[in-house]
Scaffold this active site. Structure first.
Site, short mmCIF file in Angstrom:
data_model
loop_
_atom_site.label_atom_id
_atom_site.label_comp_id
_atom_site.label_asym_id
_atom_site.label_seq_id
_atom_site.Cartn_x
_atom_site.Cartn_y
_atom_site.Cartn_z
N LYS A 102 0.87 -1.18 0.00
CA LYS A 102 0.00 0.00 0.00
C LYS A 102 0.90 1.22 0.00
O LYS A 102 2.04 1.17 0.45
CB LYS A 102 -0.87 0.00 1.27
N1 LIG Z 1 -11.14 2.53 -5.09
C1 LIG Z 1 -10.97 1.26 -4.83
O1 LIG Z 1 -10.96 0.41 -5.74
C2 LIG Z 1 -10.84 0.76 -3.42
C3 LIG Z 1 -10.48 -0.58 -3.22
C4 LIG Z 1 -10.41 -1.07 -1.92
C5 LIG Z 1 -10.68 -0.24 -0.85
N2 LIG Z 1 -11.00 1.07 -1.07
C6 LIG Z 1 -11.28 1.90 0.12
O2 LIG Z 1 -12.54 2.54 -0.02
C7 LIG Z 1 -12.50 3.82 0.62
C8 LIG Z 1 -12.95 4.90 -0.37
O3 LIG Z 1 -12.06 4.88 -1.49
P1 LIG Z 1 -12.41 5.59 -2.88
O4 LIG Z 1 -11.56 4.98 -3.90
O5 LIG Z 1 -13.88 5.64 -3.04
O6 LIG Z 1 -11.87 7.06 -2.60
P2 LIG Z 1 -12.35 8.44 -3.30
O7 LIG Z 1 -11.25 9.38 -3.08
O8 LIG Z 1 -12.84 8.19 -4.69
O9 LIG Z 1 -13.60 8.88 -2.41
C9 LIG Z 1 -13.48 9.12 -1.03
C10 LIG Z 1 -14.77 9.77 -0.55
O10 LIG Z 1 -14.71 9.94 0.86
C11 LIG Z 1 -15.02 11.29 1.18
N3 LIG Z 1 -14.35 11.65 2.43
C12 LIG Z 1 -13.03 11.84 2.66
N4 LIG Z 1 -12.82 12.18 3.94
C13 LIG Z 1 -14.05 12.18 4.52
C14 LIG Z 1 -14.51 12.45 5.82
N5 LIG Z 1 -13.65 12.78 6.78
N6 LIG Z 1 -15.85 12.37 6.08
C15 LIG Z 1 -16.72 12.03 5.10
N7 LIG Z 1 -16.34 11.76 3.84
C16 LIG Z 1 -15.03 11.83 3.56
C17 LIG Z 1 -14.55 12.09 -0.02
O11 LIG Z 1 -15.17 13.36 -0.07
C18 LIG Z 1 -14.99 11.16 -1.15
O12 LIG Z 1 -16.37 11.33 -1.41
C19 LIG Z 1 -11.05 4.01 1.13
O13 LIG Z 1 -10.99 3.66 2.48
C20 LIG Z 1 -10.27 3.03 0.28
O14 LIG Z 1 -9.10 2.58 0.94
C21 LIG Z 1 -11.08 1.58 -2.32
#
Ligand SMILES: NC(=O)c1ccc[n+]([C@@H]2O[C@H](COP(=O)([O-])OP(=O)(O)OC[C@H]3O[C@@H](n4cnc5c(N)ncnc54)[C@H](O)[C@@H]3O)[C@@H](O)[C@H]2O)c1
Length: 307
Positions: A102
Site C-alpha cells: 500500500k
Molecule cells: N477505489 C478502490 O478500488 C478501493 C479498493 C479497496 C478499498 N478502497 C477503500 O474505499 C474507501 C474509499 O475509497 P475511494 O476509492 O472511493 O476514494 P475516493 O477518493 O474516490 O472517495 C473518497 C470519498 O470519501 C469522502 N471523504 C473523505 N474524507 C471524509 C470524511 N472525513 N468524512 C466524510 N467523507 C469523507 C470524499 O469526499 C470522497 O467522497 C477508502 O478507504 C479506500 O481505501 C477503495
C-alpha cells in the site's frame, strides 16, 4: 487504537486460531520493505511545496505485491503499514497470486490543481520506480487517486523501463485498463451486502442505507444498491451531508457532485451535520471513506450490521 495495532492484533488472533508457527507469525508481521520519500514540486504560483510519500511492501510470498496509493492529508506510515498487511491477507483469502502493499502521499488533493497533482505523481513515481514493477509491486487507485493518477504513474514508469501498462491496475480503458474496474469495488460492496442480508432472510429491496463517502466506492455502491431496490436515505462526503427519508435520487446527486465537486448544496434532500452520518437511522451503514470510523456498536440503534 491505531490502524497498525488493530490490524496486528487481529492477525495475532488469527495466527493463534491457525496454530501458526511463532517464527512464521513474527515474519508475517514485519513488512518486506518500507519506502519513505520526499516529493518536492513547483506549485502553479512558482513556490515550492514538499510532501512525504510512502510505499510499504508487506509480503511477496504468493506473487507480486499489490495495493492502492492514497492521497490524503492524514496518510501516515502506520496506517499505510496496516493497509499493506491487510492487502496480503486479502489477496491470500481471495486466492489470487499476489502479495500485499500500500502507498500514499500526505497531501490534500482538493487543494492541488490538476497540473500540481500530475507533477506530484510523476515525482513520486521517479522516487519509487526501481522498487515497483509488473513482477514486483503493482499500485492501484485508492482514496484521492483515480484512473488519471494511474495513467501518470504508467507514463512516468515507462520512461525508465519501456512501455509497461501492467505496472498499475485501475488505469483508463484506452491505456489497457479493465472493463468494469471502475465499478468493481462498489459492486463488491453490493455483493457483500446482498450476502449479509440473505443471512437475515432479507434482500436489498426496501432496506434503508446510509453511506459515508461518495467517491469511487461510495458512488458506485449507491448507484448499484439503488438500482437493486435499496433506498439511500443519507450520504456524506468531505464537503457535507444530505438526508432524504424518501430516498436520495442517485443519478441527480452524481450530476450535482460532478458539477460542484461534492454533495454540498444538493437540493434533493436536507443538509445535515456530516458528523452525524454514522448515527443516522438506517438498516445498513456503509463506511466508504476513511477506515477506523466505527469504534463502537450501539445496539439500541437497531442496525442490522456494519462493515
Ligand atoms: N477505489 C478502490 O478500488 C478501493 C479498493 C479497496 C478499498 N478502497 C477503500 O474505499 C474507501 C474509499 O475509497 P475511494 O476509492 O472511493 O476514494 P475516493 O477518493 O474516490 O472517495 C473518497 C470519498 O470519501 C469522502 N471523504 C473523505 N474524507 C471524509 C470524511 N472525513 N468524512 C466524510 N467523507 C469523507 C470524499 O469526499 C470522497 O467522497 C477508502 O478507504 C479506500 O481505501 C477503495
Amino acid at each position: 487504537m491505531n490502524a497498525l495495532v488493530a490490524t496486528s492484533r487481529n492477525f495475532k488472533r488469527a495466527a493463534r486460531l491457525l496454530s501458526l508457527d511463532s517464527k512464521l507469525e513474527k515474519s508475517l508481521l514485519i513488512p518486506f520493505r518500507e519506502i519513505k520519500v520526499e516529493c518536492t514540486i513547483p506549485k502553479d504560483d512558482g513556490t515550492l511545496a514538499s510532501f512525504v510519500g510512502f510505499r510499504i511492501q508487506h509480503d511477496n510470498a504468493r506473487g507480486p505485491m499489490k495495493g492502492g496509493i492514497r492521497y490524503h492529508p492524514e496518510v501516515d506510515p502506520d496506517e499505510v503499514n496496516a493497509l499493506a498487511q491487510l492487502m496480503t491477507w486479502k489477496t491470500a483469502v481471495a486466492n489470487v497470486p499476489y502479495g500485499g502493499a500500500k502507498g500514499g502521499i500526505g497531501c490534500d488533493p482538493g487543494e492541488l490543481s490538476i497540473s500540481e497533482l500530475e507533477r506530484l505523481t510523476r515525482v513520486f513515481t521517479q522516487k519509487i520506480h526501481d522498487l515497483i514493477g509488473v513482477h514486483t509491486d503493482v499500485p492501484a487507485p485508492d482514496m484521492g487517486t483515480n484512473p488519471q493518477t494511474m495513467a501518470w504513474i504508467l507514463d512516468e514508469y515507462s520512461k525508465f523501463h519501456g512501455y509497461s501498462p501492467a505496472v498499475v491496475t485501475g488505469k483508463p480503458i484506452d491505456l489497457g485498463g479493465s472493463l468494469g474496474r471502475d465499478a468493481a469495488t462498489g459492486r463488491g460492496v453490493l455483493f457483500a451486502t446482498e450476502a449479509l442480508l440473505k443471512e437475515y432472510g432479507k434482500s436489498i429491496t426496501g432496506q434503508r442505507f446510509v453511506i459515508q463517502g461518495f467517491g469511487n466506492v461510495g458512488s458506485w455502491a449507491a448507484q448499484l444498491i439503488s438500482e437493486s431496490g435499496g433506498k439511500i436515505v443519507a450520504i456524506s462526503d468531505v464537503t457535507g451531508a444530505i438526508k432524504n427519508s424518501n430516498g436520495i435520487d442517485i443519478p441527480s446527486l452524481l450530476k450535482h457532485t460532478q458539477e460542484n465537486r461534492g454533495v454540498k448544496g444538493f437540493n434533493g434532500g436536507d443538509s445535515i451535520d456530516p458528523a452525524s452520518i454514522l448515527v443516522e437511522d438506517c438498516d445498513v451503514l456503509i463506511p466508504a471513506a476513511l477506515g477506523g470510523v466505527i469504534n463502537k456498536f450501539v445496539s439500541s440503534l437497531n442496525r442490522i450490521h456494519t462493515f
